[in-house]
Design an enzyme around this catalytic site. Structure first.
Site, mmCIF file in Angstrom:
data_model
loop_
_atom_site.group_PDB
_atom_site.id
_atom_site.type_symbol
_atom_site.label_atom_id
_atom_site.label_comp_id
_atom_site.label_asym_id
_atom_site.label_seq_id
_atom_site.Cartn_x
_atom_site.Cartn_y
_atom_site.Cartn_z
ATOM 1 N N ALA A 1 0.837 -1.207 0.000
ATOM 2 C CA ALA A 1 0.000 0.000 0.000
ATOM 3 C C ALA A 1 0.866 1.249 0.000
ATOM 4 C CB ALA A 1 -0.917 -0.011 1.212
ATOM 5 N N ARG B 1 -4.452 8.007 -9.719
ATOM 6 C CA ARG B 1 -5.710 8.003 -10.468
ATOM 7 C C ARG B 1 -6.946 8.231 -9.611
ATOM 8 N NH1 ARG B 1 -4.887 2.479 -13.506
ATOM 9 N NH2 ARG B 1 -3.489 2.196 -11.739
HETATM 10 C C1 UD1 Z 1 0.320 -5.487 -10.789
HETATM 11 C C2 UD1 Z 1 1.080 -6.681 -11.372
HETATM 12 C C3 UD1 Z 1 0.278 -7.274 -12.542
HETATM 13 C C4 UD1 Z 1 -1.115 -7.650 -12.093
HETATM 14 C C5 UD1 Z 1 -1.811 -6.445 -11.447
HETATM 15 C C6 UD1 Z 1 -3.104 -6.882 -10.841
HETATM 16 C C7 UD1 Z 1 3.468 -6.190 -11.100
HETATM 17 C C8 UD1 Z 1 4.715 -5.752 -11.754
HETATM 18 N N1 UD1 Z 1 2.382 -6.243 -11.839
HETATM 19 O O1 UD1 Z 1 0.277 -4.487 -11.772
HETATM 20 O O2 UD1 Z 1 0.940 -8.415 -13.064
HETATM 21 O O3 UD1 Z 1 -1.878 -8.121 -13.181
HETATM 22 O O4 UD1 Z 1 -0.985 -5.892 -10.402
HETATM 23 O O5 UD1 Z 1 -3.797 -5.787 -10.313
HETATM 24 O O6 UD1 Z 1 3.497 -6.519 -9.934
HETATM 25 N N2 UD1 Z 1 2.953 -0.715 -4.807
HETATM 26 C C9 UD1 Z 1 3.834 -0.384 -3.809
HETATM 27 N N3 UD1 Z 1 5.056 0.097 -4.143
HETATM 28 C C10 UD1 Z 1 5.458 0.235 -5.441
HETATM 29 C C11 UD1 Z 1 4.539 -0.112 -6.456
HETATM 30 C C12 UD1 Z 1 3.309 -0.588 -6.111
HETATM 31 O O7 UD1 Z 1 3.510 -0.508 -2.628
HETATM 32 O O8 UD1 Z 1 6.595 0.655 -5.657
HETATM 33 C C13 UD1 Z 1 1.641 -1.224 -4.436
HETATM 34 C C14 UD1 Z 1 0.530 -0.319 -4.890
HETATM 35 O O9 UD1 Z 1 0.197 0.612 -3.875
HETATM 36 C C15 UD1 Z 1 -0.603 -1.306 -5.157
HETATM 37 C C16 UD1 Z 1 0.103 -2.605 -5.544
HETATM 38 O O10 UD1 Z 1 1.433 -2.460 -5.099
HETATM 39 O O11 UD1 Z 1 -1.389 -1.534 -3.994
HETATM 40 C C17 UD1 Z 1 0.067 -2.896 -7.036
HETATM 41 O O12 UD1 Z 1 0.759 -1.875 -7.733
HETATM 42 P P1 UD1 Z 1 0.309 -1.344 -9.169
HETATM 43 O O13 UD1 Z 1 1.272 -0.337 -9.611
HETATM 44 O O14 UD1 Z 1 -1.121 -0.966 -9.140
HETATM 45 O O15 UD1 Z 1 0.494 -2.666 -10.069
HETATM 46 P P2 UD1 Z 1 -0.171 -2.940 -11.469
HETATM 47 O O16 UD1 Z 1 0.459 -2.104 -12.503
HETATM 48 O O17 UD1 Z 1 -1.646 -2.868 -11.341
HETATM 49 CA CA CA Z 2 -3.219 -1.898 -9.722
#
Ligand code: UD1
Ligand code: CA
Length: 490
Positions: free
Chosen positions: A26, A32
């Site tokens: 999180a 968005r």
């Molecule tokens: C991710 C997955 C994808 C999957 C999708 C499902 C990866 C690379 N991709 O993509 O395969 O289909 O979720 O919804 O994992 N977050 C952090 N720190 C960061 C980046 C993200 O805590 O540096 C958290 C975000 O707050 C979020 C979650 O990780 O709760 C997912 O991150 P997000 O960037 O939304 O991943 P997706 O691009 O949706």
């Molecule tokens: Ca996501």
């Protein structure tokens, strides 16, 4: 009592979950949402978004829950601790910069380095996840001894999701993100939900191998899947029967869509347990609200934050009840109730407001345009029309006439009014607090009561009526005569 929670009844009596820690991601910026409030804290059926995921973990039997925070870390931390029962048991890991999902999991490493059992990894924005799905993931991992089990789903429109790559024998060989995928890979509809069960003794080594060689320049958690396979360690998948369970919230449009699904689930549980919901489309129930059998909920009714309703109650249409406890056979019509207790057989409304810290004894009747605040009403008290009763105690069976007002505020302080049992307060009386009306006393209609009234007395505090016989007829005659004189002089 039946429970409107998403806890699956069948989980009762199941084997305890094998030792498991959950890591919730999180730390992202949730751009968005276009909100000053972090996505994790947006309210959803009575709880912050991420609190639903914490609940699902706990209900599945997870021992420790670690939330990885980054953007607005302190706010997310205190918001979750406050919203969740035993919130102080939550653990937090800090991701310095949002370098990707793989990097985010690494932030929890120091808390978990010696944990040799299952590590569940979940996104903090998938509140529809069911506890039994998490159990299934963990149990599959323990049974198969694989380093990772991925929760997958078939989507008709997989745009934006990572796709599962399989070899000709159907074995998983990796995950490719949409942005890095070839056109052919993009045609695949089997998607990564971003929910995994890892072997804690093999996860950290895999994360250490991650390189940000991809379109976004991020450390992708998904890359550990391909790495395990290359090391000769196969991974398993569990397919979601209902792909909606892994729906994530990225925008406020999705927040509303997820809320509608969660609400439908809660209402369905209520109906199946014996509550009539006349119009589910216009009825809102928070998680943790309970309603007893054969109660009926009419349209446009909201039961919020910890409200408990007994059996055979009738609620609505148009009632909003928050943080209240209602006994059996209570009826509430078109009214607004907050943080109060209503004993059996109470009837409220239409158009009443019950403000915090009110206690309505059995059989109390509160009618239209009556406002209560910090009011303790004994059994069978009636206040049927147009009253303000604040900071007041009223003994059993007392009748409060229409338009009675307690003047509880002198511009500086609040004062209490005490009215004994079986008293009668005449219509349009004003009780200037602090003041007491004794048991069985009468207050004459239209009185302004500024001094205590002893038990069984009558208090009249208004000017006496003067009657002038024939005055009106004389008056009309005088006017008529004046008119004649005027016409004559023209
Ligand atoms: C991710 C997955 C994808 C999957 C999708 C499902 C990866 C690379 N991709 O993509 O395969 O289909 O979720 O919804 O994992 N977050 C952090 N720190 C960061 C980046 C993200 O805590 O540096 C958290 C975000 O707050 C979020 C979650 O990780 O709760 C997912 O991150 P997000 O960037 O939304 O991943 P997706 O691009 O949706
Ligand atoms: Ca996501």
């Amino acid at each position: 009592m039946t429970h409107a929670t998403y806890q699956d009844v069948s989980s009762e009596g199941e084997q305890p979950l094998p030792p498991t820690v959950a890591v919730l991601l999180a730390a992202g910026k949730s751009t968005r949402m276009r909100s000053r409030l972090p996505k994790s804290l947006h309210p959803l059926c009575g709880l912050p978004v991420t609190a639903h995921v914490v609940r699902a973990c706990r209900e599945a039997g997870v021992e420790r829950v670690i939330v990885v925070v980054g953007h607005e870390a302190e706010r997310v931390r205190s918001g979750l601790i406050e919203a969740i029962p035993d919130g102080h048991l939550l653990e937090f890991a800090h991701q310095e910069r949002p370098l990707g999902t793989g990097d985010a999991v690494r932030a929890a490493q120091s808390l978990l380095a010696s944990w040799p059992h299952t590590v569940l990894v979940l996104a903090g924005d998938t509140p529809l996840l069911r506890p039994q799905t998490l159990r299934q993931l963990v149990e599959t991992r323990v049974r198969t001894h694989v380093p990772a089990v991925m929760l997958t789903m078939e989507l008709q429109n997989p745009t934006g999701y990572g796709r599962i790559l399989r070899d000709e024998k159907g074995r998983v060989i990796g995950v490719v993100e949409e942005r890095d995928a070839t056109p052919e890979q993009r045609r695949c509809c089997e998607c990564n939900s971003s929910i995994y069960a890892f072997d804690g003794s093999r996860l950290w080594e895999a994360l250490a191998q991650l390189r940000p060689n991809n379109a976004q320049g991020e450390y992708y958690l998904t890359d550990v899947i391909g790495w395990f396979v290359q090391q000769g360690a196969p991974v398993e998948t569990v397919a979601l029967e209902d792909p909606k369970e892994a729906l994530g919230i990225n925008t406020r449009v999705e927040l509303a869509q997820v809320a509608a699904l969660l609400r439908a689930r809660l209402l369905e549980d209520l109906m199946l347990s014996g509550v009539t919901v006349v119009d589910p489309m216009s009825t809102w129930i928070d998680v943790d609200v309970t309603v007893g059998q054969d109660s009926v909920i009419h349209p446009n009714t909201l039961l919020l934050r910890g409200t408990q309703v007994g059996e055979e109650c009738v609620l609505g249409p148009f009632a909003r009840i928050e943080g209240c406890r209602l006994g059996n056979r209570v009826q509430v019509y078109a009214s607004w109730l907050l943080d109060s207790v209503l004993e059996d057989d109470v009837r409220v409304g239409p158009y009443a407001q019950v403000r915090p810290n009110s206690h309505l004894g059995a059989g109390v009747r509160i009618g239209n345009f009556v406002e209560l605040k910090n009011a303790t009403l004994g059994p069978r008290v009636q206040a049927s029309h147009l009253s303000y009763l604040g900071d007041v105690e009223i003994g059993e069976g007392t009748n409060i006439g229409a338009g009675t007002i307690t003047c509880n505020y002198d511009g500086y302080q609040k004062h209490r009014t005490r009215i004994g049992s079986r008293a009668f307060i005449g219509s349009h009386s004003t009780l200037v607090a602090p003041v007491e009306v004794g048991e069985g006393a009468f207050v004459a209609a239209g009185s302004v009561i500024t001094a205590n009234v002893p038990a069984d007395a009558l208090a009249i505090a208004r000017s006496y009526q003067t009657v002038k016989e024939g005055w009106a007829a004389d008056y009309r005659q005088r006017k008529a005569n004046k008119g004649e004189q005027k016409n004559a002089s023209k």
